[in-house]
Scaffold this motif. Sequence first.
Motif, PDB file in Angstrom:
ATOM      1  N   VAL A  58      -4.717 -23.953 -54.819  1.00  9.19           N
ATOM      2  CA  VAL A  58      -5.625 -23.579 -55.906  1.00  9.19           C
ATOM      3  C   VAL A  58      -5.755 -22.063 -55.942  1.00  9.19           C
ATOM      4  CG1 VAL A  58      -7.968 -23.768 -56.820  1.00  9.19           C
ATOM      5  CG2 VAL A  58      -6.908 -25.740 -55.676  1.00  9.19           C
ATOM      6  N   ASN A  59      -5.398 -21.457 -57.079  1.00  4.91           N
ATOM      7  CA  ASN A  59      -5.528 -20.009 -57.240  1.00  4.91           C
ATOM      8  C   ASN A  59      -6.955 -19.644 -57.621  1.00  4.91           C
ATOM      9  OD1 ASN A  59      -2.795 -19.038 -56.844  1.00  4.91           O
ATOM     10  ND2 ASN A  59      -2.259 -20.088 -58.742  1.00  4.91           N
ATOM     11  N   ILE A  60      -7.498 -18.662 -56.923  1.00  8.29           N
ATOM     12  CA  ILE A  60      -8.831 -18.141 -57.224  1.00  8.29           C
ATOM     13  C   ILE A  60      -8.689 -16.649 -57.496  1.00  8.29           C
ATOM     14  CG2 ILE A  60     -11.176 -17.798 -56.360  1.00  8.29           C
ATOM     15  CD1 ILE A  60     -10.669 -20.173 -54.464  1.00  8.29           C
ATOM     16  N   ASP A  61      -8.939 -16.236 -58.729  1.00  7.97           N
ATOM     17  CA  ASP A  61      -8.717 -14.840 -59.119  1.00  7.97           C
ATOM     18  C   ASP A  61      -9.950 -13.998 -58.800  1.00  7.97           C
ATOM     19  OD1 ASP A  61      -6.283 -15.679 -60.038  1.00  7.97           O
ATOM     20  OD2 ASP A  61      -6.887 -15.781 -62.140  1.00  7.97           O
ATOM     21  N   LYS A  62     -10.158 -13.746 -57.514  1.00  7.98           N
ATOM     22  CA  LYS A  62     -11.331 -12.998 -57.069  1.00  7.98           C
ATOM     23  C   LYS A  62     -10.956 -11.860 -56.117  1.00  7.98           C
ATOM     24  CE  LYS A  62     -14.669 -15.552 -58.947  1.00  7.98           C
ATOM     25  NZ  LYS A  62     -15.679 -15.009 -59.885  1.00  7.98           N
ATOM     26  N   ALA A  63      -9.675 -11.494 -56.071  1.00  4.36           N
ATOM     27  CA  ALA A  63      -9.246 -10.517 -55.070  1.00  4.36           C
ATOM     28  C   ALA A  63      -9.881  -9.146 -55.271  1.00  4.36           C
ATOM     29  CB  ALA A  63      -7.716 -10.395 -55.067  1.00  4.36           C
ATOM     30  N   GLN A  64     -10.264  -8.824 -56.515  1.00  5.37           N
ATOM     31  CA  GLN A  64     -10.904  -7.528 -56.733  1.00  5.37           C
ATOM     32  C   GLN A  64     -12.238  -7.436 -55.995  1.00  5.37           C
ATOM     33  OE1 GLN A  64     -10.084  -9.683 -59.085  1.00  5.37           O
ATOM     34  NE2 GLN A  64     -11.741 -10.032 -60.543  1.00  5.37           N
ATOM     35  N   ASN A  65     -12.808  -8.595 -55.654  1.00  3.63           N
ATOM     36  CA  ASN A  65     -14.030  -8.653 -54.856  1.00  3.63           C
ATOM     37  C   ASN A  65     -13.767  -9.341 -53.516  1.00  3.63           C
ATOM     38  OD1 ASN A  65     -15.675  -7.506 -56.965  1.00  3.63           O
ATOM     39  ND2 ASN A  65     -15.548  -9.474 -58.002  1.00  3.63           N
ATOM     40  N   GLY A  66     -12.523  -9.221 -53.047  1.00  2.00           N
ATOM     41  CA  GLY A  66     -12.116  -9.967 -51.864  1.00  2.00           C
ATOM     42  C   GLY A  66     -12.925  -9.654 -50.618  1.00  2.00           C
ATOM     43  N   LEU A  67     -13.121  -8.375 -50.340  1.00  2.16           N
ATOM     44  CA  LEU A  67     -13.838  -7.996 -49.121  1.00  2.16           C
ATOM     45  C   LEU A  67     -15.301  -8.403 -49.196  1.00  2.16           C
ATOM     46  CD1 LEU A  67     -13.968  -6.626 -46.373  1.00  2.16           C
ATOM     47  CD2 LEU A  67     -14.297  -4.429 -47.551  1.00  2.16           C
ATOM     48  N   SER A  68     -15.968  -8.097 -50.293  1.00  2.00           N
ATOM     49  CA  SER A  68     -17.387  -8.443 -50.421  1.00  2.00           C
ATOM     50  C   SER A  68     -17.588  -9.953 -50.464  1.00  2.00           C
ATOM     51  CB  SER A  68     -17.985  -7.794 -51.674  1.00  2.00           C
ATOM     52  OG  SER A  68     -17.320  -8.227 -52.849  1.00  2.00           O
ATOM     53  N   GLY A  69     -16.671 -10.653 -51.122  1.00  2.49           N
ATOM     54  CA  GLY A  69     -16.770 -12.112 -51.168  1.00  2.49           C
ATOM     55  C   GLY A  69     -16.552 -12.744 -49.810  1.00  2.49           C
ATOM     56  N   LEU A  70     -15.583 -12.214 -49.071  1.00  2.00           N
ATOM     57  CA  LEU A  70     -15.314 -12.707 -47.730  1.00  2.00           C
ATOM     58  C   LEU A  70     -16.500 -12.455 -46.818  1.00  2.00           C
ATOM     59  CD1 LEU A  70     -13.270 -13.935 -45.756  1.00  2.00           C
ATOM     60  CD2 LEU A  70     -12.330 -11.646 -45.408  1.00  2.00           C
ATOM     61  N   ARG A  71     -17.079 -11.276 -46.923  1.00  2.00           N
ATOM     62  CA  ARG A  71     -18.243 -10.937 -46.108  1.00  2.00           C
ATOM     63  C   ARG A  71     -19.412 -11.890 -46.403  1.00  2.00           C
ATOM     64  NH1 ARG A  71     -18.902  -5.872 -47.667  1.00  2.00           N
ATOM     65  NH2 ARG A  71     -17.733  -4.901 -45.932  1.00  2.00           N
ATOM     66  N   ALA A  72     -19.652 -12.146 -47.681  1.00  2.00           N
ATOM     67  CA  ALA A  72     -20.760 -13.026 -48.068  1.00  2.00           C
ATOM     68  C   ALA A  72     -20.547 -14.446 -47.554  1.00  2.00           C
ATOM     69  CB  ALA A  72     -20.914 -13.025 -49.587  1.00  2.00           C
ATOM     70  N   GLN A  73     -19.308 -14.935 -47.620  1.00  2.00           N
ATOM     71  CA  GLN A  73     -19.034 -16.298 -47.159  1.00  2.00           C
ATOM     72  C   GLN A  73     -19.179 -16.420 -45.650  1.00  2.00           C
ATOM     73  OE1 GLN A  73     -15.532 -18.232 -48.634  1.00  2.00           O
ATOM     74  NE2 GLN A  73     -15.984 -17.775 -50.775  1.00  2.00           N
ATOM     75  N   VAL A  74     -18.648 -15.460 -44.912  1.00  2.00           N
ATOM     76  CA  VAL A  74     -18.740 -15.522 -43.452  1.00  2.00           C
ATOM     77  C   VAL A  74     -20.192 -15.404 -43.006  1.00  2.00           C
ATOM     78  CG1 VAL A  74     -18.117 -14.365 -41.297  1.00  2.00           C
ATOM     79  CG2 VAL A  74     -16.381 -14.680 -43.077  1.00  2.00           C
TER      80      VAL A  74
END
Length: 362
Positions: A58-74
Motif C-alpha cells: 500500500v502506497n502512502i504519499d506522506k514522505a514530505q512529512n516522513g520524519l515528523s510522522g515517524l516521530r509521532a507514531q513512535v
Amino acid sequence: MKKLALHVAILAGFTGVASTAMAAEESLNVVSWGGAYTASQTKAYHEPWTAKTGQKVVNIDKAQNGLSGLRAQVESGNVTWDLVDILPSDAIVACDEGLAEPLDHDVLLAAAPDGTAATKDFLAGSLSECFVPSIVYSNIVAFNSEMFAGNQPSKIQDVFDLKNFPGKRSLQKKPINNLEWALIADGVPASDVYEVLGTEQGVQRAFKKLDTIKDSVIWWEEGAQPPQLLADKEVAFASAYNGRIFNAAVNEKQPFDIIWDGQVFELDGWVVPKGKMDKVKDYLRFATDSQRLADQAKYISYGPARNSSAAMVTTHADTGIDMKPHMPTYGPNFATAIPKDDEFWADNGDELAQRFNAWLAQ
C-alpha cells in the motif's frame, strides 16, 4: 494413535497454509513521495513483490512529512508505517532519536550478482547506520521553453535575472537548495557553497540574493506542483525533482528543459520504523537488490544507488529513449553539480528553516 497423529498432521498443514495466506494478506504500508517516483517504485518493486509473494504493498504519499510522522507514531506507540522513504539527513535524525532500526547492511541486503558485498556495491558513503539508499536524484530548476523566444536560459544565474528572463518563478518552500542556488547566483563556486553557508555572513548573503526575486516567486510544497505550474505557464521557471520534469517532458510531451547547472544531487532511500524489522526485512532485501534498482531507472531518470545496477540500465521502458542523458550523474549534467551536505542540514536545518520562514513573513 495413527489416526490421532494423522489428524494432528492435517491440522498442522492447514495451520501452515492459513499462516501463509494471512502473511500474504497482511499488506505492507510503504511511505513515499507520490507522483512519477512512486509509480516507478510500483513498477520496479511493489508489483514484482506482490507477484512473488502475494503480499500487497500500500502506497502512502506522506514522505514530505516522513520524519515528523515517524516521530509521532513512535512516540504514540502506534506505528502503522512499515517502511519509510526518506532523505539521508532526516534518516540521521531518525536514527539518533531511536525512531528507526539500525541495519546490518551485509546481512540484511543482497550482494551484487558477482558476489560483491552490499557495503562495497552501494555508492561510497551512501549507507548509514539506519539508512539504505535506492536512488540518486537531483534538485534542479526547469523552464518552459515556449516562454523564451530565442534566448534560452542555461545557468542558475538566469533564474535570478528578471530583466533578461522575465516571468514568475516557483521554488520549494524550504531553505534547502534555495540558499545554495542563491550563493551560486551571487558568484560563489559550487565547491565552496557549504563553507560560505556555514557562516553568518554567508547566510545573510544568500537571503539578500533571494530578496532580488522574492516578489516574483510562487512557493510550492508538493512535488506535483512545479510541472503543473510550468505547463499552465503560471511560471517560467520552477525548481523540481529531475524525475518529475523528465516524466512531464518525455511521457506527457511538455516543452520543458532542465538547467543542470548547479544541480543539488542527493540520495533517497529507506528507513525501517522502530519495531518493524521482522515484518519488512524480506521486502527491503528484494527492493534494494541490483535488478530492482536497475528496473526503477527504466521508468524514471534517477540513477540507481548500486554500482552493479548501472550496467543493467539502457533505455526507458515505455518510450525506448536512451536514459543516459537524462541521468543526474551523466557527465555534462554533472559538471557543476553540488552534493547536498546531509550533515550540514542535519545540524543546521531547523535553525535555517526558522530563519527562512521568518524571511518569508517579512
